[in-house]
Design a protein around this motif. Structure first.
Motif, PDB file in Angstrom:
ATOM      1  N   MET A   1       0.835  -1.190   0.000  1.00 12.23           N
ATOM      2  CA  MET A   1       0.000   0.000   0.000  1.00 12.23           C
ATOM      3  C   MET A   1       0.880   1.253   0.000  1.00 12.23           C
ATOM      4  O   MET A   1       1.881   1.313   0.708  1.00 12.23           O
ATOM      5  N   ARG A   2       0.505   2.247  -0.786  1.00 13.35           N
ATOM      6  CA  ARG A   2       1.268   3.493  -0.848  1.00 13.35           C
ATOM      7  C   ARG A   2       1.064   4.302   0.434  1.00 13.35           C
ATOM      8  O   ARG A   2      -0.062   4.409   0.926  1.00 13.35           O
ATOM      9  N   PRO A   3       2.117   4.907   0.995  1.00 14.46           N
ATOM     10  CA  PRO A   3       1.921   5.814   2.130  1.00 14.46           C
ATOM     11  C   PRO A   3       1.306   7.123   1.655  1.00 14.46           C
ATOM     12  O   PRO A   3       1.444   7.513   0.490  1.00 14.46           O
ATOM     13  N   VAL A   4       0.625   7.804   2.564  1.00 11.63           N
ATOM     14  CA  VAL A   4       0.002   9.102   2.276  1.00 11.63           C
ATOM     15  C   VAL A   4       0.699  10.166   3.105  1.00 11.63           C
ATOM     16  O   VAL A   4       0.783  10.055   4.338  1.00 11.63           O
ATOM     17  N   PHE A   5       1.210  11.200   2.449  1.00  9.89           N
ATOM     18  CA  PHE A   5       1.833  12.338   3.115  1.00  9.89           C
ATOM     19  C   PHE A   5       0.842  13.503   3.044  1.00  9.89           C
ATOM     20  O   PHE A   5       0.495  13.966   1.959  1.00  9.89           O
ATOM     21  N   PHE A   6       0.424  13.979   4.217  1.00  5.51           N
ATOM     22  CA  PHE A   6      -0.735  14.875   4.334  1.00  5.51           C
ATOM     23  C   PHE A   6      -0.281  16.249   4.808  1.00  5.51           C
ATOM     24  O   PHE A   6       0.361  16.375   5.852  1.00  5.51           O
ATOM     25  N   LEU A   7      -0.634  17.273   4.040  1.00  7.78           N
ATOM     26  CA  LEU A   7      -0.326  18.666   4.375  1.00  7.78           C
ATOM     27  C   LEU A   7      -1.594  19.492   4.240  1.00  7.78           C
ATOM     28  O   LEU A   7      -2.377  19.299   3.299  1.00  7.78           O
ATOM     29  N   SER A   8      -1.801  20.427   5.181  1.00 10.15           N
ATOM     30  CA  SER A   8      -2.988  21.276   5.106  1.00 10.15           C
ATOM     31  C   SER A   8      -2.767  22.556   5.908  1.00 10.15           C
ATOM     32  O   SER A   8      -1.745  22.724   6.577  1.00 10.15           O
ATOM     33  N   ASP A   9      -3.756  23.423   5.848  1.00  7.25           N
ATOM     34  CA  ASP A   9      -3.779  24.615   6.707  1.00  7.25           C
ATOM     35  C   ASP A   9      -4.863  24.480   7.773  1.00  7.25           C
ATOM     36  O   ASP A   9      -5.370  25.475   8.292  1.00  7.25           O
ATOM     37  N   PHE A  10      -5.218  23.239   8.116  1.00  6.54           N
ATOM     38  CA  PHE A  10      -6.325  22.983   9.039  1.00  6.54           C
ATOM     39  C   PHE A  10      -6.009  23.335  10.489  1.00  6.54           C
ATOM     40  O   PHE A  10      -6.918  23.501  11.310  1.00  6.54           O
ATOM     41  N   GLY A  11      -4.722  23.403  10.846  1.00  7.44           N
ATOM     42  CA  GLY A  11      -4.367  23.628  12.241  1.00  7.44           C
ATOM     43  C   GLY A  11      -4.664  22.399  13.086  1.00  7.44           C
ATOM     44  O   GLY A  11      -5.083  21.348  12.586  1.00  7.44           O
ATOM     45  N   LEU A  12      -4.456  22.564  14.389  1.00  5.92           N
ATOM     46  CA  LEU A  12      -4.693  21.459  15.319  1.00  5.92           C
ATOM     47  C   LEU A  12      -5.766  21.773  16.351  1.00  5.92           C
ATOM     48  O   LEU A  12      -6.072  20.939  17.205  1.00  5.92           O
ATOM     49  N   GLU A  13      -6.336  22.970  16.278  1.00  5.53           N
ATOM     50  CA  GLU A  13      -7.370  23.340  17.249  1.00  5.53           C
ATOM     51  C   GLU A  13      -8.719  22.710  16.912  1.00  5.53           C
ATOM     52  O   GLU A  13      -9.563  22.517  17.788  1.00  5.53           O
ATOM     53  N   ASP A  14      -8.947  22.427  15.631  1.00  9.86           N
ATOM     54  CA  ASP A  14     -10.194  21.830  15.168  1.00  9.86           C
ATOM     55  C   ASP A  14      -9.935  20.382  14.739  1.00  9.86           C
ATOM     56  O   ASP A  14      -8.782  19.997  14.505  1.00  9.86           O
ATOM     57  N   ARG A  25      -8.327   6.102   6.720  1.00 15.50           N
ATOM     58  CA  ARG A  25      -8.180   4.774   7.327  1.00 15.50           C
ATOM     59  C   ARG A  25      -9.434   3.925   7.135  1.00 15.50           C
ATOM     60  O   ARG A  25      -9.349   2.695   7.056  1.00 15.50           O
ATOM     61  N   ALA A  26     -10.581   4.581   7.052  1.00 13.76           N
ATOM     62  CA  ALA A  26     -11.816   3.827   6.803  1.00 13.76           C
ATOM     63  C   ALA A  26     -11.838   3.271   5.384  1.00 13.76           C
ATOM     64  O   ALA A  26     -12.270   2.135   5.154  1.00 13.76           O
ATOM     65  N   ARG A  27     -11.346   4.061   4.431  1.00 16.37           N
ATOM     66  CA  ARG A  27     -11.360   3.633   3.026  1.00 16.37           C
ATOM     67  C   ARG A  27     -10.156   2.742   2.687  1.00 16.37           C
ATOM     68  O   ARG A  27     -10.236   1.942   1.756  1.00 16.37           O
ATOM     69  N   ALA A  28      -9.060   2.932   3.403  1.00 17.59           N
ATOM     70  CA  ALA A  28      -7.849   2.141   3.142  1.00 17.59           C
ATOM     71  C   ALA A  28      -7.282   1.669   4.467  1.00 17.59           C
ATOM     72  O   ALA A  28      -6.299   2.211   4.966  1.00 17.59           O
ATOM     73  N   PRO A  29      -7.892   0.655   5.096  1.00 15.79           N
ATOM     74  CA  PRO A  29      -7.425   0.192   6.405  1.00 15.79           C
ATOM     75  C   PRO A  29      -5.947  -0.198   6.356  1.00 15.79           C
ATOM     76  O   PRO A  29      -5.490  -0.882   5.447  1.00 15.79           O
ATOM     77  N   GLY A  30      -5.205   0.275   7.355  1.00 17.09           N
ATOM     78  CA  GLY A  30      -3.789  -0.023   7.439  1.00 17.09           C
ATOM     79  C   GLY A  30      -2.898   0.957   6.717  1.00 17.09           C
ATOM     80  O   GLY A  30      -1.671   0.812   6.750  1.00 17.09           O
ATOM     81  N   VAL A  31      -3.482   1.971   6.059  1.00 21.66           N
ATOM     82  CA  VAL A  31      -2.671   2.946   5.342  1.00 21.66           C
ATOM     83  C   VAL A  31      -1.778   3.710   6.328  1.00 21.66           C
ATOM     84  O   VAL A  31      -2.185   4.017   7.447  1.00 21.66           O
ATOM     85  N   ARG A  32      -0.549   3.991   5.911  1.00 19.14           N
ATOM     86  CA  ARG A  32       0.362   4.781   6.744  1.00 19.14           C
ATOM     87  C   ARG A  32       0.216   6.248   6.360  1.00 19.14           C
ATOM     88  O   ARG A  32       0.426   6.616   5.202  1.00 19.14           O
TER      89      ARG A  32
END
Length: 267
Positions: A1-14, A25-32
């Motif tokens: 399975m390909r790893p997913v590298f995730f970047l956003s401006d969502f912050g951590l407060e929400d 993880r629901a659509r690709a169980p075990g994804v890193r």
């Protein structure tokens, strides 16, 4: 399975970044899932484009790069998946401009065929219908990234899009001698569009003449200095301070190199 590298401006407060990971993880169980950054300035495409550029050389080929900085969410801007040596999922708004200088896309697809993950294991409330049109990170990009992480065909996501039609920001990287301030990091260091920083030379920016050295400690505390930064671009900093504030620097401001004198200058 390909790893997913995730970047956003969502912050951590929400909970937005966490919800996107939950859908992955629901659509690709075990994804890193590797979180690159979520504290980027809201809607700042130049800053986000540079963050991807700086990270890209260290991301494995074949990885899924999920990037969501999307001030036009819910409008007519396209949602895309683009395939180079890595796979890029996000809004077609110029966010990937600098990353694609290093890894040009060969094919691209719209995400019209993507279906959101519906809430599961909860009791409906009267009149409650979660969804809306303002969270494509959850409803379009995360399901598409999970699909690609599983190695499924990108053609299932939607129609092919001409690579030449993908949106790019008007940014040019090069050796100079003239460039511009691309963006700033959280320390107030200015990152320029120049790919060279000749030792012993100078940088002119915002009415200031700044010496080019190897690193911060090569000038006294409180003095401005320019150097080749970790992303391979010229940076302008203040030793123990913010060059953005101290020098009054702004995005788009002209940056010009002055060559070192013959024989160089002692450091």
């Amino acid at each position: 399975m390909r790893p997913v590298f995730f970047l956003s401006d969502f912050g951590l407060e929400d909970p937005y970044a966490g919800v996107v990971e939950a859908v992955l993880r629901a659509r690709a169980p075990g994804v890193r899932v590797v979180h690159l950054a979520h504290g980027l300035p809201p809607g700042d495409l130049r800053r986000a484009a540079y963050a991807l550029f700086e990270a890209l050389p260290y991301l494995p080929e074949g990885a899924v790069v999920l990037a969501v900085v999307d001030p036009g969410v819910g409008t007519s801007r396209r949602a895309i998946a683009a395939l180079g040596r890595r796979v890029y999922v996000g809004p077609d708004n110029g966010l990937f401009t600098l990353a694609w200088l290093l890894d040009p896309p060969r094919r691209a697809y719209g995400l019209e065929g993507v279906r959101p993950l519906r809430p599961q294991g909860v009791d409906p409330l009267p009149g409650w219908a979660p969804g809306g049109h303002t969270f494509h990170g959850r409803d379009r990009f995360a399901p598409a990234a999970a699909h690609l992480a599983l190695g499924l065909p990108p053609e299932a996501l939607g129609p092919e899009v001409a690579v030449g039609a993908l949106v790019r920001l008007p940014l040019v990287l090069g050796p100079g001698p003239k460039g511009e301030v691309l963006t700033f990091d959280r320390f107030g260091n200015a990152i320029a569009t120049l790919t060279q920083a000749p030792l012993g030379g100078w940088v002119r920016v915002g009415g200031h003449r700044v010496p080019i050295r190897r690193t911060f400690g090569d000038v006294p505390v409180g003095q401005a200095v320019a150097y080749l930064g970790s992303g391979g671009l010229l940076e302008i900093a203040l030793n123990r301070g913010s060059a953005r504030e101290a020098l009054g620097l702004k995005e788009g401001m002209e940056v010009r190199l002055e060559a070192p004198p013959p024989g160089g200058e002692p450091l």
